[in-house]
Design a protein around this motif. Sequence first.
Motif, PDB file in Angstrom:
ATOM      1  N   HIS A 500      -0.205 -13.488  -4.991  1.00 59.06           N
ATOM      2  CA  HIS A 500      -0.171 -12.832  -3.682  1.00 59.06           C
ATOM      3  C   HIS A 500       0.511 -11.463  -3.740  1.00 59.06           C
ATOM      4  N   CYS A 501       0.402 -10.824  -4.874  1.00 60.52           N
ATOM      5  CA  CYS A 501       1.010  -9.498  -5.048  1.00 60.52           C
ATOM      6  C   CYS A 501      -0.001  -8.534  -5.660  1.00 60.52           C
ATOM      7  N   LYS A 574       4.649  -4.346   1.390  1.00 61.91           N
ATOM      8  CA  LYS A 574       4.292  -5.500   2.220  1.00 61.91           C
ATOM      9  C   LYS A 574       4.972  -5.381   3.581  1.00 61.91           C
ATOM     10  N   THR A 575       4.461  -6.132   4.549  1.00 63.00           N
ATOM     11  CA  THR A 575       5.106  -6.218   5.852  1.00 63.00           C
ATOM     12  C   THR A 575       6.292  -7.181   5.755  1.00 63.00           C
ATOM     13  N   GLY A 578       5.354 -10.584   4.853  1.00 65.09           N
ATOM     14  CA  GLY A 578       4.777 -10.815   3.539  1.00 65.09           C
ATOM     15  C   GLY A 578       3.334 -10.401   3.381  1.00 65.09           C
ATOM     16  N   LYS A 579       2.717  -9.773   4.405  1.00 55.67           N
ATOM     17  CA  LYS A 579       1.333  -9.327   4.293  1.00 55.67           C
ATOM     18  C   LYS A 579       1.269  -8.009   3.521  1.00 55.67           C
ATOM     19  N   ILE A 580       0.246  -7.885   2.685  1.00 51.01           N
ATOM     20  CA  ILE A 580       0.092  -6.679   1.864  1.00 51.01           C
ATOM     21  C   ILE A 580      -0.351  -5.500   2.723  1.00 51.01           C
ATOM     22  N   LYS A 581       0.311  -4.371   2.558  1.00 47.04           N
ATOM     23  CA  LYS A 581      -0.065  -3.141   3.257  1.00 47.04           C
ATOM     24  C   LYS A 581      -1.034  -2.343   2.370  1.00 47.04           C
ATOM     25  N   CYS A 585      -0.528   1.051   0.154  1.00 48.06           N
ATOM     26  CA  CYS A 585      -0.756   1.027  -1.301  1.00 48.06           C
ATOM     27  C   CYS A 585      -1.689   2.162  -1.708  1.00 48.06           C
TER      28      CYS A 585
END
Length: 605
Positions: A500-501, A574-575, A578-581, A585
């Motif tokens: 998740h990264c 990330k937010t 934990g959500k990917i921005k 990026c």
Amino acid sequence: MININKLKDLSPSPLVANIFTLVDLLRQRAENQPDQVGYTFLIDGENEKETLTYRELDQKARATAAYLQKYCAPGERVLLLYPPGLDYIVAFFGCLYAGVVAVPAYPPRPNRSLLRLRAIIADAQAHTALTTTSILSNLERQFSQAPELENLAWITSEKLFNFPASAWQIPDINSQTLTFLQYTSGSTGNPKGVMISHENLLHNLHAIYQYFGHTAESRGVIWLPPYHDMGLIGGALQPLYGGFPVVLMSPLMFLQSPVRWLEAISRYRATTSGAPNFAYDFCLRKIIPEQMVNLDLSSWQVAFNGAEPINYQTLEQFAQKFAGCGFNPNAFSPCYGMAESTLMISSQDRRMPVVTKMVEGSALAQNQVIPATSAQTSVKKLVSVGHFIPDETLVIVNPETRRECQEGIVGEIWVSSPSVACGYWNQPEATEEAFAAYLFNQVDGEKTPFLRTGDLGFVSEGHLFVTGRLKEMIIINGLNYYPQDIEWTIEQNHSQLRPHCCAAFSVEKSGKEQLVVVMEVERKSWLSLRKTANSPGENEEGRKLLTSIRRTVIKNFDLDVYEICLLKPGSLPKTSSGKIKRFVCRQEFLEQTLTAVPLPTSLPN
């Protein structure tokens, strides 16, 4: 709120004024033009060919339908796995004639991932599949890996050759009956099947017919994949609607030698043909002067360009390069659409010059439309994707406040029309989010809902300009890729990466959209890679990892990676939840501020 219907009163295609389904349409063509060749398929992309008249297509569709009606219930989903060709068209209409829902999908190549196909089968709840003997033979070798495939009832086209068409029963269908599911997602197990009805198709086909100025004298040449909306609806169904012939070829034949496309236009005197922007660019780069000597493109009246961002420089250079072959730059018809709206949302009027607008790039990044001149710096030249189709309302909306944007402000494009699909198959929450949007001052149930396209744009003097994507869809070579699919697939195949990264996004390089992947590595791997950070050319461990990641993406998506960045643990934006921005990026990648291991990221193909 904007509603432009300047072509609403034009006459429909001959013979189709009183039809309600595509079954009515083909039956009418078969009755009134039985011996007209509707479809020609160039097997080798050049000379070897096979044909179908309307009578033959109707007869084969009835035979296919009669067989399906014997084993399938009305409304059942039937998977179609065919290479490009006439068998696919017969199978598609066979489903419509049987009253079942077609689920087009492309056959996986040998040694390629079955994840997407398996996900589609599971989501559609398909129990039956139509294909060819050769494709079934290849798939049977993979049944042990994919129980979803093994459990299907397989029917090959060869079985249907001698089945009596007289056994066909007219299905109980109407304009609201579903015709097919257009899957737009990928391989994570959460695909979306857009539900397209007969009404959706006929309304959109009528709009295409009007805007492209088609007549019974038109002639088409299409190489686009038939399992995607542009290839199926624009390439195979539009000629049937207009009652004019079309010459088809496999996309592989085009990719092997793009001059085949233009040679077919020249040989068959095609008046209408088109593709995403990358195809015109491909012709620019690959077709040499010696191949252009005998090309005559003077018959080409509609050169549509859609499905991905349109680059004005590509249009300009294509027109210049092929001017000596008779190509008219006014033939360019930039257009915009999506599967959720069947196909077309807007298009440039036929034979009108391409409309452009120069704006300040820095202001556009802040969602402001400020006119600019070529003398200024940070200027972006945008191509209009034309006017809106008949009976369509289009609104530019602030996606956060859901209020209509003022003129000169970029917002999300919302549309409402009979072309808007019925939603996503078996996904009520996603359907509610995408297909049931209301403006701030609207009340649910009292006014017509809008489709949220997820695309950003603005309207100027009646022309729609698309500026970017609110949603994070990646569009490369005319095909859509969900970043979550690419990220998930990479993470599943590489233990050195942190779960998740990972973030996948596209950037524009040399006028083309390119894929970039950035991801965090596990701490142990990070320390190991950093040992040779001062001599990246000798970092064999890093080179192997990058090569492996690239091969994973190619294998699962047929997509190359422009650049890969391996990041320090904990550095991916990330937010707080934990959500990917992904947008952050992308910005940090462009600004070169990501904390990445210096590696030979641009590897040879």
